[in-house]
Design a protein around this motif. Structure first.
Motif, PDB file in Angstrom:
ATOM      1  N   GLY A  63      -5.957  -9.362 -10.053  1.00 31.34           N
ATOM      2  CA  GLY A  63      -5.170  -8.572  -9.674  1.00 31.34           C
ATOM      3  C   GLY A  63      -5.725  -7.013  -9.333  1.00 31.34           C
ATOM      4  O   GLY A  63      -6.806  -7.152  -9.209  1.00 31.34           O
ATOM      5  N   LEU A  64      -5.000  -5.775  -9.272  1.00 32.20           N
ATOM      6  CA  LEU A  64      -5.652  -4.826  -9.048  1.00 32.20           C
ATOM      7  C   LEU A  64      -5.340  -3.746 -10.129  1.00 32.20           C
ATOM      8  O   LEU A  64      -4.406  -3.986 -10.902  1.00 32.20           O
ATOM      9  CB  LEU A  64      -5.023  -4.084  -7.571  1.00 32.20           C
ATOM     10  N   VAL A  65      -6.116  -2.745 -10.300  1.00 33.52           N
ATOM     11  CA  VAL A  65      -6.137  -1.754 -11.331  1.00 33.52           C
ATOM     12  C   VAL A  65      -5.130  -0.511 -10.783  1.00 33.52           C
ATOM     13  O   VAL A  65      -5.547  -0.173  -9.858  1.00 33.52           O
ATOM     14  CB  VAL A  65      -7.365  -1.197 -12.033  1.00 33.52           C
ATOM     15  N   SER A  66      -4.242  -0.218 -11.489  1.00 37.53           N
ATOM     16  CA  SER A  66      -3.343   0.774 -11.097  1.00 37.53           C
ATOM     17  C   SER A  66      -3.461   2.055 -11.917  1.00 37.53           C
ATOM     18  O   SER A  66      -2.985   3.118 -11.506  1.00 37.53           O
ATOM     19  CB  SER A  66      -1.666   0.732 -11.024  1.00 37.53           C
ATOM     20  N   GLY A  67      -4.242   1.944 -12.990  1.00 32.45           N
ATOM     21  CA  GLY A  67      -4.626   3.143 -13.738  1.00 32.45           C
ATOM     22  C   GLY A  67      -5.246   2.524 -15.054  1.00 32.45           C
ATOM     23  O   GLY A  67      -5.489   1.432 -15.475  1.00 32.45           O
ATOM     24  N   GLY A  68      -5.407   3.454 -16.073  1.00 37.13           N
ATOM     25  CA  GLY A  68      -6.092   2.905 -17.277  1.00 37.13           C
ATOM     26  C   GLY A  68      -5.974   4.194 -18.308  1.00 37.13           C
ATOM     27  O   GLY A  68      -5.556   5.121 -18.265  1.00 37.13           O
ATOM     28  N   GLY A  69      -6.811   3.895 -19.333  1.00 38.02           N
ATOM     29  CA  GLY A  69      -6.702   4.922 -20.521  1.00 38.02           C
ATOM     30  C   GLY A  69      -7.994   4.654 -21.352  1.00 38.02           C
ATOM     31  O   GLY A  69      -8.953   3.759 -21.153  1.00 38.02           O
ATOM     32  N   ILE A  70      -8.136   5.137 -22.464  1.00 33.27           N
ATOM     33  CA  ILE A  70      -9.323   5.215 -23.268  1.00 33.27           C
ATOM     34  C   ILE A  70      -8.847   5.652 -24.716  1.00 33.27           C
ATOM     35  O   ILE A  70      -7.903   6.441 -25.078  1.00 33.27           O
ATOM     36  CB  ILE A  70     -10.509   6.162 -22.879  1.00 33.27           C
ATOM     37  N   ASP A  71      -9.301   4.962 -25.638  1.00 34.81           N
ATOM     38  CA  ASP A  71      -9.197   5.084 -27.105  1.00 34.81           C
ATOM     39  C   ASP A  71     -10.563   5.098 -27.662  1.00 34.81           C
ATOM     40  O   ASP A  71     -11.253   4.357 -27.688  1.00 34.81           O
ATOM     41  CB  ASP A  71      -8.424   3.828 -28.079  1.00 34.81           C
ATOM     42  N   GLN A  72     -10.519   6.231 -28.807  1.00 36.46           N
ATOM     43  CA  GLN A  72     -12.098   6.332 -29.529  1.00 36.46           C
ATOM     44  C   GLN A  72     -11.588   6.265 -31.058  1.00 36.46           C
ATOM     45  O   GLN A  72     -10.567   6.865 -31.524  1.00 36.46           O
ATOM     46  CB  GLN A  72     -12.571   7.676 -29.104  1.00 36.46           C
ATOM     47  N   ALA A  73     -12.629   5.882 -31.766  1.00 31.92           N
ATOM     48  CA  ALA A  73     -12.511   5.779 -33.231  1.00 31.92           C
ATOM     49  C   ALA A  73     -13.534   6.711 -33.699  1.00 31.92           C
ATOM     50  O   ALA A  73     -14.646   6.804 -32.991  1.00 31.92           O
ATOM     51  CB  ALA A  73     -12.738   4.416 -33.877  1.00 31.92           C
ATOM     52  N   VAL A 133      -4.676  -0.830 -16.942  1.00 34.29           N
ATOM     53  CA  VAL A 133      -3.171  -1.349 -16.557  1.00 34.29           C
ATOM     54  C   VAL A 133      -3.418  -1.973 -14.852  1.00 34.29           C
ATOM     55  O   VAL A 133      -3.476  -1.539 -13.965  1.00 34.29           O
ATOM     56  CB  VAL A 133      -2.283  -0.023 -15.976  1.00 34.29           C
ATOM     57  N   CYS A 134      -3.123  -3.390 -14.965  1.00 35.56           N
ATOM     58  CA  CYS A 134      -3.222  -4.225 -13.993  1.00 35.56           C
ATOM     59  C   CYS A 134      -1.871  -4.784 -13.624  1.00 35.56           C
ATOM     60  O   CYS A 134      -0.862  -4.852 -13.992  1.00 35.56           O
ATOM     61  CB  CYS A 134      -4.088  -5.424 -14.538  1.00 35.56           C
ATOM     62  N   PHE A 135      -1.911  -4.890 -12.037  1.00 41.54           N
ATOM     63  CA  PHE A 135      -0.588  -5.476 -11.458  1.00 41.54           C
ATOM     64  C   PHE A 135      -0.879  -6.290 -10.195  1.00 41.54           C
ATOM     65  O   PHE A 135      -1.852  -6.308  -9.792  1.00 41.54           O
ATOM     66  CB  PHE A 135       0.074  -4.130 -10.983  1.00 41.54           C
ATOM     67  N   THR A 136       0.088  -7.115 -10.108  1.00 41.31           N
ATOM     68  CA  THR A 136       0.157  -8.005  -8.890  1.00 41.31           C
ATOM     69  C   THR A 136       1.460  -7.586  -8.282  1.00 41.31           C
ATOM     70  O   THR A 136       2.422  -7.444  -8.821  1.00 41.31           O
ATOM     71  CB  THR A 136      -0.057  -9.439  -9.283  1.00 41.31           C
ATOM     72  N   SER A 137       1.642  -7.785  -6.930  1.00 41.34           N
ATOM     73  CA  SER A 137       3.030  -7.349  -6.103  1.00 41.34           C
ATOM     74  C   SER A 137       2.932  -8.046  -4.890  1.00 41.34           C
ATOM     75  O   SER A 137       1.898  -8.234  -4.290  1.00 41.34           O
ATOM     76  CB  SER A 137       3.211  -6.052  -5.939  1.00 41.34           C
ATOM     77  N   ASN A 138       4.314  -8.609  -4.421  1.00 41.42           N
ATOM     78  CA  ASN A 138       4.206  -9.029  -2.912  1.00 41.42           C
ATOM     79  C   ASN A 138       4.596  -7.916  -1.957  1.00 41.42           C
ATOM     80  O   ASN A 138       4.688  -8.292  -0.882  1.00 41.42           O
ATOM     81  CB  ASN A 138       5.374 -10.115  -3.277  1.00 41.42           C
ATOM     82  N   LEU A 139       4.467  -6.893  -2.318  1.00 44.45           N
ATOM     83  CA  LEU A 139       4.464  -5.674  -1.413  1.00 44.45           C
ATOM     84  C   LEU A 139       3.371  -4.886  -1.285  1.00 44.45           C
ATOM     85  O   LEU A 139       3.038  -4.340  -0.357  1.00 44.45           O
ATOM     86  CB  LEU A 139       5.866  -5.064  -1.910  1.00 44.45           C
TER      87      LEU A 139
END
Length: 250
Positions: A63-73, A133-139
């Motif tokens: 799929g394609l990435v539409s965004g993302g994030g980060i977490d730190q300890a 954040v991964c997504f697949t779409s027919n559009l």
């Protein structure tokens, strides 16, 4: 944040990069099927030395990435405030970063990078975790990465700001930020957020009810009426994402 540390601020050598993901959506009026998942490889330990950085990425396989994030300890005890966010950004292969020419710099990316950096203190519990954040779409079959950058800030304890803007005819999916170099003490990303290039007009804002409505036949006994849902017009302008960064001297 006040520390007796070895952190340093390099005036005039800091680069702030703002990146965003956009899509070009055709005007078809048929149903769209979308599947969204969040991917992460888990935590990567580090940094383990002062004024250093680590990089790790999440991959959207299939799929394609539409965004993302980060977490730190950060752990507990000495040095816990030394773990900084240096970047949360799209990538073409999980390691390459968009730092060169501005504008549309990539297409159909499937990786999201998270970068952590240390200041003048480290802790053995430091780690950074990326989320894609991964997504697949027919559009929606294609995406673009748009990048802008600025050399800022140039004064200690002040923020620098950069805005990346969606090309005409596209819509915003998500955004991120990167600060370089990654070995400059207190230099870190402090925010990445969407914004409009111009303020919303009055007609684009949802109206707020400021007075008690007049009772109407069939209304509840307390005199209230059920609110009529307001429709907020969709702005025709392109949206943008801004990344605000700051560097502070010890």
């Amino acid at each position: 944040m006040s520390e007796t540390s070895l952190r340093r601020f390099a005036v005039g050598k800091a680069l702030v990069v703002g990146a965003l993901l956009v899509l070009a959506a055709p005007g078809a009026a048929y149903a769209n099927t979308v599947s969204v998942t969040v991917r992460t490889p888990g935590a990567t330990l580090g940094p383990t030395t002062i004024d250093s950085s680590i990089s790790t990425s999440a991959h959207c396989a299939g799929g394609l990435v539409s965004g993302g994030g980060i977490d730190q300890a950060t752990g507990t005890g000495a040095g816990v405030n030394g773990n900084h966010v240096l970047g949360t950004e799209p990538s073409s292969d999980g390691s390459a970063e968009y730092t060169g020419s501005t504008g549309v710099v990539g297409t159909d990316v499937a990786y999201w990078i998270a970068k952590g950096g240390s200041g003048g203190q480290v802790n053995s519990s430091f780690s950074t975790t990326p989320y894609g954040v991964c997504f697949t779409s027919n559009l929606i079959n294609h995406t673009q990465v748009v990048m802008n950058k600025v050399n800022a800030p140039t004064t200690a304890t002040t923020p620098g700001l950069v805005t990346a803007t969606c090309p005409a005819g596209t819509a915003l999916l998500g955004g991120g930020a990167l600060v370089t170099p990654g070995n400059t003490g207190n230099f870190k990303a402090i925010a990445s957020f969407p914004t409009f290039t111009t303020p919303l007009t009055t007609s684009e804002r949802r109206p707020l009810r400021t007075e008690r409505p007049t009772p109407t036949p069939g209304a509840p006994s307390d005199g209230t009426t059920a609110p009529t849902p307001a429709t907020r017009p969709t702005p025709t302008r392109s949206a943008a994402v801004a990344a605000s960064m700051s560097a502070a001297s010890p």
